[in-house]
Design a protein around this motif. Structure first.
Motif, PDB file in Angstrom:
ATOM      1  N   GLY A  93       5.573  16.842 126.644  1.00  0.00           N
ATOM      2  CA  GLY A  93       3.946  16.953 127.079  1.00  0.00           C
ATOM      3  C   GLY A  93       3.508  18.195 126.570  1.00  0.00           C
ATOM      4  N   LEU A  94       4.168  19.585 126.245  1.00  0.00           N
ATOM      5  CA  LEU A  94       3.305  20.674 126.418  1.00  0.00           C
ATOM      6  C   LEU A  94       3.707  21.185 125.327  1.00  0.00           C
ATOM      7  N   ASN A  95       4.649  20.760 124.445  1.00  0.00           N
ATOM      8  CA  ASN A  95       4.598  20.745 122.759  1.00  0.00           C
ATOM      9  C   ASN A  95       4.196  19.975 122.191  1.00  0.00           C
ATOM     10  N   VAL A  96       4.683  19.074 122.100  1.00  0.00           N
ATOM     11  CA  VAL A  96       5.249  17.221 120.852  1.00  0.00           C
ATOM     12  C   VAL A  96       3.979  16.368 120.603  1.00  0.00           C
ATOM     13  N   HIS A  97       3.159  16.379 122.196  1.00  0.00           N
ATOM     14  CA  HIS A  97       2.264  15.587 122.587  1.00  0.00           C
ATOM     15  C   HIS A  97       1.505  16.946 122.528  1.00  0.00           C
ATOM     16  N   LEU A  98       1.342  17.675 123.341  1.00  0.00           N
ATOM     17  CA  LEU A  98      -0.663  18.259 124.257  1.00  0.00           C
ATOM     18  C   LEU A  98      -0.670  19.422 122.331  1.00  0.00           C
ATOM     19  N   LEU A  99       0.600  19.775 122.609  1.00  0.00           N
ATOM     20  CA  LEU A  99       0.155  21.179 121.111  1.00  0.00           C
ATOM     21  C   LEU A  99       0.040  20.933 119.970  1.00  0.00           C
ATOM     22  N   ARG A 100       1.167  20.012 119.416  1.00  0.00           N
ATOM     23  CA  ARG A 100       1.020  19.180 117.437  1.00  0.00           C
ATOM     24  C   ARG A 100       1.087  17.920 117.698  1.00  0.00           C
ATOM     25  N   THR A 101      -0.301  17.412 118.453  1.00  0.00           N
ATOM     26  CA  THR A 101      -1.180  16.486 117.954  1.00  0.00           C
ATOM     27  C   THR A 101      -2.413  16.790 118.687  1.00  0.00           C
ATOM     28  N   HIS A 102      -2.554  16.995 120.081  1.00  0.00           N
ATOM     29  CA  HIS A 102      -3.898  17.066 120.625  1.00  0.00           C
ATOM     30  C   HIS A 102      -5.193  18.267 120.252  1.00  0.00           C
ATOM     31  N   LEU A 103      -3.982  19.498 120.405  1.00  0.00           N
ATOM     32  CA  LEU A 103      -4.540  20.571 119.642  1.00  0.00           C
ATOM     33  C   LEU A 103      -4.322  21.019 118.318  1.00  0.00           C
ATOM     34  N   HIS A 104      -4.687  20.162 117.762  1.00  0.00           N
ATOM     35  CA  HIS A 104      -3.646  20.432 116.497  1.00  0.00           C
ATOM     36  C   HIS A 104      -5.122  19.713 115.677  1.00  0.00           C
ATOM     37  N   SER A 105      -5.489  18.710 117.061  1.00  0.00           N
ATOM     38  CA  SER A 105      -6.931  17.881 115.812  1.00  0.00           C
ATOM     39  C   SER A 105      -7.970  19.766 115.758  1.00  0.00           C
ATOM     40  N   ILE A 106      -7.685  19.794 114.684  1.00  0.00           N
ATOM     41  CA  ILE A 106      -8.289  21.376 114.243  1.00  0.00           C
ATOM     42  C   ILE A 106     -10.143  21.461 113.795  1.00  0.00           C
ATOM     43  N   THR A 107     -10.225  20.026 112.756  1.00  0.00           N
ATOM     44  CA  THR A 107     -11.716  20.277 113.118  1.00  0.00           C
ATOM     45  C   THR A 107     -12.698  19.033 112.844  1.00  0.00           C
ATOM     46  N   ASN A 108     -13.630  18.937 112.905  1.00  0.00           N
ATOM     47  CA  ASN A 108     -14.607  17.971 113.022  1.00  0.00           C
ATOM     48  C   ASN A 108     -15.661  18.068 111.939  1.00  0.00           C
ATOM     49  N   LYS A 109     -15.526  19.276 111.269  1.00  0.00           N
ATOM     50  CA  LYS A 109     -16.337  19.511 110.124  1.00  0.00           C
ATOM     51  C   LYS A 109     -16.500  19.136 108.948  1.00  0.00           C
ATOM     52  N   VAL A 110     -18.020  18.518 108.811  1.00  0.00           N
ATOM     53  CA  VAL A 110     -18.526  17.534 107.436  1.00  0.00           C
ATOM     54  C   VAL A 110     -18.628  18.085 106.177  1.00  0.00           C
ATOM     55  N   LEU A 111     -18.008  17.807 105.498  1.00  0.00           N
ATOM     56  CA  LEU A 111     -18.044  18.394 104.325  1.00  0.00           C
ATOM     57  C   LEU A 111     -17.136  17.467 103.278  1.00  0.00           C
ATOM     58  N   SER A 112     -18.578  16.690 102.362  1.00  0.00           N
ATOM     59  CA  SER A 112     -18.862  15.628 101.147  1.00  0.00           C
ATOM     60  C   SER A 112     -17.396  14.527 101.470  1.00  0.00           C
ATOM     61  N   PHE A 113     -16.344  14.395 100.365  1.00  0.00           N
ATOM     62  CA  PHE A 113     -15.244  13.904 101.229  1.00  0.00           C
ATOM     63  C   PHE A 113     -14.953  14.504 102.336  1.00  0.00           C
ATOM     64  N   LEU A 114     -14.830  15.048 103.424  1.00  0.00           N
ATOM     65  CA  LEU A 114     -14.536  15.396 104.760  1.00  0.00           C
ATOM     66  C   LEU A 114     -15.202  14.737 105.896  1.00  0.00           C
ATOM     67  N   GLN A 115     -16.171  13.911 105.079  1.00  0.00           N
ATOM     68  CA  GLN A 115     -16.799  12.946 105.238  1.00  0.00           C
ATOM     69  C   GLN A 115     -15.278  11.662 106.277  1.00  0.00           C
TER      70      GLN A 115
ATOM     71  N   THR B 134      -1.749  13.410 111.552  1.00  0.00           N
ATOM     72  CA  THR B 134      -1.024  13.990 112.742  1.00  0.00           C
ATOM     73  C   THR B 134      -2.524  13.486 113.487  1.00  0.00           C
ATOM     74  N   CYS B 135      -4.078  13.173 113.173  1.00  0.00           N
ATOM     75  CA  CYS B 135      -4.804  12.584 114.282  1.00  0.00           C
ATOM     76  C   CYS B 135      -4.151  10.829 114.450  1.00  0.00           C
ATOM     77  N   SER B 136      -3.760  10.540 113.680  1.00  0.00           N
ATOM     78  CA  SER B 136      -3.075   9.052 113.954  1.00  0.00           C
ATOM     79  C   SER B 136      -1.717   8.238 114.479  1.00  0.00           C
ATOM     80  N   ALA B 137      -0.704   8.612 112.924  1.00  0.00           N
ATOM     81  CA  ALA B 137       0.485   8.076 113.330  1.00  0.00           C
ATOM     82  C   ALA B 137       1.543   8.582 113.935  1.00  0.00           C
ATOM     83  N   GLN B 138       0.975  10.178 113.667  1.00  0.00           N
ATOM     84  CA  GLN B 138       2.440  11.705 114.696  1.00  0.00           C
ATOM     85  C   GLN B 138       1.606  11.337 115.943  1.00  0.00           C
ATOM     86  N   HIS B 139       0.471  11.258 116.380  1.00  0.00           N
ATOM     87  CA  HIS B 139      -0.219  10.773 118.059  1.00  0.00           C
ATOM     88  C   HIS B 139       0.562  10.281 118.402  1.00  0.00           C
ATOM     89  N   ALA B 140       0.317   8.539 118.133  1.00  0.00           N
ATOM     90  CA  ALA B 140       0.819   7.153 118.105  1.00  0.00           C
ATOM     91  C   ALA B 140       1.836   7.174 118.473  1.00  0.00           C
TER      92      ALA B 140
END
Length: 462
Positions: free
Chosen positions: A171-193, A334-340
């Motif tokens: 709950g604290l490491n594998v799920h919360l820290l390593r996926t949820h809190l690891h969604s580290i950016t939504n900044k928009v940069l050219s291809f990073l759309q 991380t944001c898709s497959a690992q979290h699933a």
């Protein structure tokens, strides 16, 4: 109202608990777990294909604080421990990160959380069987090592304390820290759309998790800063990249490891897609190096996300296209497959509480021969705590009404023909992967569906 009512009901016998949980689990029933949770083979199976496949590693030498001898684990002389270590048939799960983490007080009662060591043996028929469990990190006379040859409830209680520790570690490491809190950016940069759809709902979800689950009144220990700091000190970029992580843990050839099999296929598919998109926008390494916005992006991640710790291996800047491709692949994976993989099965495995106790009310046995069904029932959490966590696990495992599967982009973030074509190719490759996984699962007693692309959400939205 149900939670309040349950708080005044004494913990029922196991037979009544079956009725309570089965009544609750009308949508997704953990019947298989209920029937097999006591079995050693199922206990071992969950380290590979349960909700926490991130702890197990091949063991080539026993830790100095785990004094297991040959005659302890192979009393009949059927195997030799030194030979099995050499042949790669011994595996270790070490919960040392939990050592010193205080458990909460729930319903006015002190709870207990151990930091076990678990030794497992791959048998000739490819089962992963537990052969030794030590519940505390420091060897001592009042910290016995438990074995399958011990009495039924001595051995079962040892496994219950392991499963409870795994619940917290997950709950604290594998799920919360390593996926949820690891969604580290939504900044928009050219291809990073491309990253925008993979951050949908995540900030709100993380806010609710902090408010409801890891607060002073939540199930998880609220003194989480201790654990998070410890994990950050050992967290590495390679551990977030499944090909590197599997290799580092020595798990390349472990049989029946569906998390690894499906995860590697998904990683490679995402990686190929990301590479095509990035090489459309960046023709060579020099263009990557000269993109000041891109370099500021990774610099901020290194400084603020990873506290400028060079030991993490997180890039401080991008020197090559390959480095950029790998990092963006890691973010999307991380944001898709690992979290699933670490989220979607929580109710499957935790809906039957004895298989994943969220908290335990009695300390572990300090001597053998003192446990029974009665002490086991007294150790399990109160009913209101059980119902609370079951409701959370059910909600987290339930597919949302606006679920968006991996590779499906509802908003048009690209106007150019080539990126649009590459997205269609990506979607076609995911369809092929879905067919492969579906065919494999037809032959499995326990299908592994969590990394099937049609069941993987684009973002951490729950």
């Amino acid at each position: 109202a149900r939670s309040v009512a349950c708080s005044v009901i004494p913990l029922p016998p196991l037979a009544i608990m079956v009725l309570v949980i089965n009544k609750f689990s009308s949508v997704l029933s953990p019947d298989y777990v209920q029937q097999h949770w006591k079995e050693d083979a199922f206990f071992g199976y969950q380290f590979l294909n349960g909700v926490n496949p991130m702890l197990i590693r091949r063991c080539t030498a026993l830790p100095s604080n785990f004094p297991v001898t040959d005659d302890m684990v192979f009393p009949s002389g059927q195997c030799n421990l030194a030979d099995e270590l050499k042949n790669g048939n011994i595996f270790l799960c070490d919960y040392k990160l939990l050592d010193g983490l205080p458990a909460n007080t729930i319903n006015g009662k002190k709870q207990y959380l151990m930091a076990p060591l678990v030794l497992l043996h791959k048998t000739p028929d490819d089962n992963l069987m537990p052969i030794a469990i030590q519940l505390k990190q420091t060897p001592a006379e009042d910290n016995p090592i438990f074995f399958p040859t011990d009495s039924e409830y001595d051995w079962l209680m040892a496994k219950i304390f392991v499963r409870s520790a795994d619940f917290t570690m997950h709950g604290l490491n594998v799920h919360l820290l390593r996926t949820h809190l690891h969604s580290i950016t939504n900044k928009v940069l050219s291809f990073l759309q491309l990253l925008v759809p993979h951050t949908r709902y995540t900030l709100q979800t993380n806010f609710l998790a902090r408010q409801l689950l890891i607060s002073k009144t939540g199930i998880f220990p609220h003194n989480k800063q201790y654990l998070f700091l410890t994990i950050f000190l050992i967290l590495t970029f390679s551990s977030l990249c499944i090909p590197d992580d599997i290799a580092e843990r020595g798990l390349e050839d472990v049989p029946n490891f569906y998390y690894r099999n499906d995860g590697l296929m998904l990683w490679n598919t995402i990686n190929s897609f990301v590479e095509r998109i990035i090489t459309y926008y960046y023709r060579n390494d020099t263009e990557v190096q000269q993109d000041s916005e891109l370099q500021k992006w990774i610099s901020d991640i290194f400084e603020h996300g990873f506290l400028s710790q060079t030991s993490t291996g997180i890039p401080q800047r991008f020197a090559t296209i390959d480095e950029l491709v790998k990092f963006v692949t890691m973010v999307i994976f991380t944001c898709s497959a690992q979290h699933a993989a670490v989220n979607s099965g929580q109710y499957d495995y935790g809906g039957w509480m004895p298989n994943a106790p969220p908290t335990l009310q009695r300390p572990p046995p300090t001597t053998k021969g003192t446990t029974s069904e009665a002490t086991m029932m007294q150790t399990f959490p109160d009913v209101n705590a059980t119902v609370q966590i079951m409701s959370v696990l059910w909600l987290l495992s339930k597919e949302s009404s606006d679920f968006v599967p991996l590779g499906q982009y509802q908003e048009d973030h690209f106007t150019e023909d080539i990126p649009r074509m590459l997205i269609k190719c990506f979607q076609a490759e995911l369809e092929v992967l879905n067919a492969v996984i579906k065919a494999r699962n037809n032959g499995l007693k326990v299908p592994y569906t969590y990394m099937d692309p049609v069941k993987v959400e684009n973002s951490i939205a729950i």
